[in-house]
Design a protein around this motif. Sequence first.
Motif, PDB file in Angstrom:
ATOM      1  N   MET A 162     -43.643   6.497 -35.492  1.00 20.65           N
ATOM      2  CA  MET A 162     -43.271   7.800 -34.968  1.00 20.65           C
ATOM      3  C   MET A 162     -42.842   7.610 -33.518  1.00 20.65           C
TER       4      MET A 162
ATOM      5  N   TYR B  37     -33.315   9.021 -37.407  1.00 19.61           N
ATOM      6  CA  TYR B  37     -33.701   8.575 -36.083  1.00 19.61           C
ATOM      7  C   TYR B  37     -34.173   7.140 -36.079  1.00 19.61           C
TER       8      TYR B  37
ATOM      9  N   ARG C  32     -30.170   8.764 -32.322  1.00 16.92           N
ATOM     10  CA  ARG C  32     -29.881   9.619 -33.465  1.00 16.92           C
ATOM     11  C   ARG C  32     -28.649   9.104 -34.194  1.00 16.92           C
TER      12      ARG C  32
ATOM     13  N   PRO D  91     -41.940  16.375 -29.382  1.00 16.64           N
ATOM     14  CA  PRO D  91     -41.526  16.283 -30.787  1.00 16.64           C
ATOM     15  C   PRO D  91     -41.387  14.824 -31.213  1.00 16.64           C
TER      16      PRO D  91
ATOM     17  N   LYS E  46     -38.859  12.129 -29.367  1.00 23.08           N
ATOM     18  CA  LYS E  46     -37.453  12.468 -29.547  1.00 23.08           C
ATOM     19  C   LYS E  46     -36.561  11.904 -28.439  1.00 23.08           C
TER      20      LYS E  46
ATOM     21  N   ARG F 102     -40.310  11.904 -34.161  1.00 27.23           N
ATOM     22  CA  ARG F 102     -39.490  11.625 -35.331  1.00 27.23           C
ATOM     23  C   ARG F 102     -39.863  10.248 -35.841  1.00 27.23           C
ATOM     24  N   LYS F 103     -39.657  10.049 -37.113  1.00 27.21           N
ATOM     25  CA  LYS F 103     -39.991   8.746 -37.683  1.00 27.21           C
ATOM     26  C   LYS F 103     -38.782   7.822 -37.590  1.00 27.21           C
ATOM     27  N   CYS F 104     -39.025   6.629 -37.081  1.00 29.79           N
ATOM     28  CA  CYS F 104     -37.959   5.631 -37.012  1.00 29.79           C
ATOM     29  C   CYS F 104     -37.698   5.111 -38.424  1.00 29.79           C
TER      30      CYS F 104
ATOM     31  N   SER G  58     -32.106   8.180 -46.112  1.00 37.16           N
ATOM     32  CA  SER G  58     -32.030   9.399 -45.293  1.00 37.16           C
ATOM     33  C   SER G  58     -30.806  10.231 -45.630  1.00 37.16           C
TER      34      SER G  58
ATOM     35  N   MET H  80     -35.415   8.163 -28.861  1.00 36.04           N
ATOM     36  CA  MET H  80     -34.814   7.734 -30.110  1.00 36.04           C
ATOM     37  C   MET H  80     -33.304   7.686 -30.033  1.00 36.04           C
TER      38      MET H  80
END
Length: 90
Positions: free
Chosen positions: A16, A47, A24, A6, A19, A8-10, A67, A22
């Motif tokens: 990208m 993230y 959170r 998976p 997961k 996620r965008k930083c 966000s 990263m």
Amino acid sequence: MAKKTPLRKCIGCGEMIAKKDMLRVIRTKDNEIKLDPTGKENGRGAYLHFNRDCLEKAVKTKGLERSFKMSIGPDIYETLSKELMDIEQK
Ligand SMILES: [Zn+2]
């Protein structure tokens, strides 16, 4: 076939990231912004790469504010960067 990682965008640099690599950041139901090193807490998440550069970028680009759709004061960023330093030292 390998399981898809998976991504996620930083919110700092926009890359990208997987997961597991990263960091959170969450907004709790009390509108508190904090790091979630375990990735298990409830709340709206954003993230970041696991480094201070990306946290600083997120500050500059207002990635966190976007966000979480709320304004985030310098004191919150300071808390986050302190928490990040604590984690890095472990
Ligand atoms: Zn990044």
